[in-house]
Design an enzyme around this catalytic site. Structure first.
Site, PDB file in Angstrom:
ATOM      1  N   SER B  29      46.477  44.640  36.020  1.00 32.33           N
ATOM      2  CA  SER B  29      46.130  43.273  36.425  1.00 32.33           C
ATOM      3  C   SER B  29      45.417  43.230  37.771  1.00 32.33           C
ATOM      4  O   SER B  29      44.844  42.194  38.130  1.00 32.33           O
ATOM      5  CB  SER B  29      47.396  42.420  36.488  1.00 32.33           C
ATOM      6  OG  SER B  29      48.326  42.989  37.376  1.00 32.33           O
ATOM      7  N   CYS B  30      45.434  44.323  38.524  1.00 30.23           N
ATOM      8  CA  CYS B  30      44.738  44.369  39.813  1.00 30.23           C
ATOM      9  C   CYS B  30      43.217  44.336  39.596  1.00 30.23           C
ATOM     10  O   CYS B  30      42.734  44.612  38.501  1.00 30.23           O
ATOM     11  CB  CYS B  30      45.102  45.643  40.573  1.00 30.23           C
ATOM     12  SG  CYS B  30      46.823  45.687  41.113  1.00 30.23           S
ATOM     13  N   VAL B  31      42.497  44.013  40.665  1.00 26.78           N
ATOM     14  CA  VAL B  31      41.034  43.950  40.589  1.00 26.78           C
ATOM     15  C   VAL B  31      40.430  44.808  41.692  1.00 26.78           C
ATOM     16  O   VAL B  31      40.870  44.740  42.846  1.00 26.78           O
ATOM     17  CB  VAL B  31      40.522  42.494  40.729  1.00 26.78           C
ATOM     18  CG1 VAL B  31      39.002  42.442  40.771  1.00 26.78           C
ATOM     19  CG2 VAL B  31      41.032  41.637  39.576  1.00 26.78           C
ATOM     20  N   GLY B  93      41.716  43.156  36.237  1.00 31.66           N
ATOM     21  CA  GLY B  93      42.246  41.865  35.785  1.00 31.66           C
ATOM     22  C   GLY B  93      42.636  41.834  34.320  1.00 31.66           C
ATOM     23  O   GLY B  93      42.502  40.814  33.652  1.00 31.66           O
TER      24      GLY B  93
END
Lengths: 194, 161
Positions: B29-31, B93
């Site tokens: 989910s990190c960008v 994401g």
């Protein structure tokens, strides 16, 4: 450390019951890992894995991840379902359900045994089976730990052996400092003889 | 690229370099926000974890989209980049694929992407390419001094952004 070993042995017993074979837990390792390094705890963060996630609820929050390669997952499904070795070639609804149950039973036994020794109630949430790069599987859990403003996690991992087969089934317990404190009070951490 | 030239951008970290490779492994989910100035040939990456700094009080600005973007721009300016020449490529994401079971994981990936885009707009930095959303993790690497950005997902060949 003895309490952790006892929890792993309890987990092995539960696994034995599920697959009808003798399963043993190998020695555990226990590490404190900074949040920024969590994606590397299983080695190569790009390694593609199957994992079963269980949240920990109770007096403290945390996560348990059971991580295995797809080949090991297929071997485990063969054993669970009484199939001849090598029969399972893909992970479909039935196989995924079997893996979720492995996660459910083994994770619950691990947490129950550990919680009993440390006098901490730890209840697992329903299992979620994930398939991706290891780092991507850990990433949402790291986000949750980050939301709780934690700097790191307690990481416990072990292997299980069934007859001549080694299951690279790793347990990752990721939790907030409160669990660390409760486990320390319960004498589960290294340096203790309990 | 040798190991010595590889700069890993861990959770919430900001990295700037003129040579070698900046890499963010297996984002869920990190960008990863990659900014580059083609004239000064300096680039940087922020590994954004959460969308908004109101969600926590970390001292490291790289954790939050709203703080990470201005911090990365400033770090690049300090290394000789011109903020007006910077352009962005973003990746990550995802909502990591669940095969079964009844559990849930937080769906924060989309919020991270939206927050990164808002922060880049506020900083007047154009996005020239993105590889966001979906259900699979990604590894992102930026090669310097050329500024090329590559993305790899599980079961897929690496693509250039």
């Amino acid at each position: 450390m003895v309490a952790l070993a006892r929890a792993a042995a309890s987990t092995a017993t539960a696994l034995s019951g599920m697959i009808g074979r003798t399963v043993r837990a190998n020695p555990l390792s226990l590490r404190a890992v900074p949040l920024a390094s969590l994606q590397q705890i299983a080695g190569d963060p790009e390694r593609e894995v199957i994992s079963v996630h269980l949240g920990i609820t109770g007096r403290t929050d945390g996560h348990v991840l059971l991580v295995l390669s797809e080949a090991t997952a297929r071997d485990l499904v063969d054993l669970m379902m009484g199939r001849e070795a090598g029969t399972t070639t893909g992970l479909h609804t039935l196989e995924v359900s079997a893996l979720a149950e492995v996660g459910n039973v083994t994770g619950a036994h691990f947490l129950a045994s550990l919680g009993e020794d440390a006098d901490v109630v730890m209840t697992p949430t329903p299992p979620l089976v994930l398939q991706d790069m290891f780092g991507a599987v850990v990433d949402p859990l790291a986000v949750m730990l980050d939301l709780a403003e934690l700097d790191g996690a307690l990481v416990v991992d072990t292997q299980f052996t069934c007859d001549e087969q080694v299951f690279d089934l790793m347990f990752f317990v990721l939790s907030d400092p409160k669990l660390f404190e409760d486990l320390a009070r319960g004498s589960c951490l290294p340096g203790s003889n309990r | 690229v040798t190991l010595a030239e590889r700069l890993p951008a861990g959770l919430g970290e900001i990295c700037v370099a003129r040579e070698g490779e900046i890499i963010a492994y297996s984002l869920g989910s990190c960008v990863a926000v990659c900014l580059y100035d083609a004239t000064s040939r300096v680039g940087g990456m922020a590994h954004v974890v959460l969308p908004d700094s109101s969600l926590g009080s970390r001292r490291s600005p790289g954790h939050y989209a709203d703080c990470a973007v201005p911090a990365l721009v400033e770090a690049l300016r300090s290394s000789g980049a011109c903020s007006a020449r910077l352009f962005a490529r973003i990746a990550g994401g995802a909502a990591v694929l669940a095969l079964g079971g009844k559990g849930t994981l937080p769906a924060i990936g989309l919020r991270n992407v939206q927050a990164v885009k808002a922060a880049l707009a506020l900083a007047h930095v154009d996005i020239t390419a993105e590889h966001t959303g979906g259900t699979q993790g990604r590894t992102i690497r930026m090669l310097l001094p050329g500024g090329q950005v590559f993305v790899r997902t599980a079961h897929s060949a690496e693509v250039e952004l």
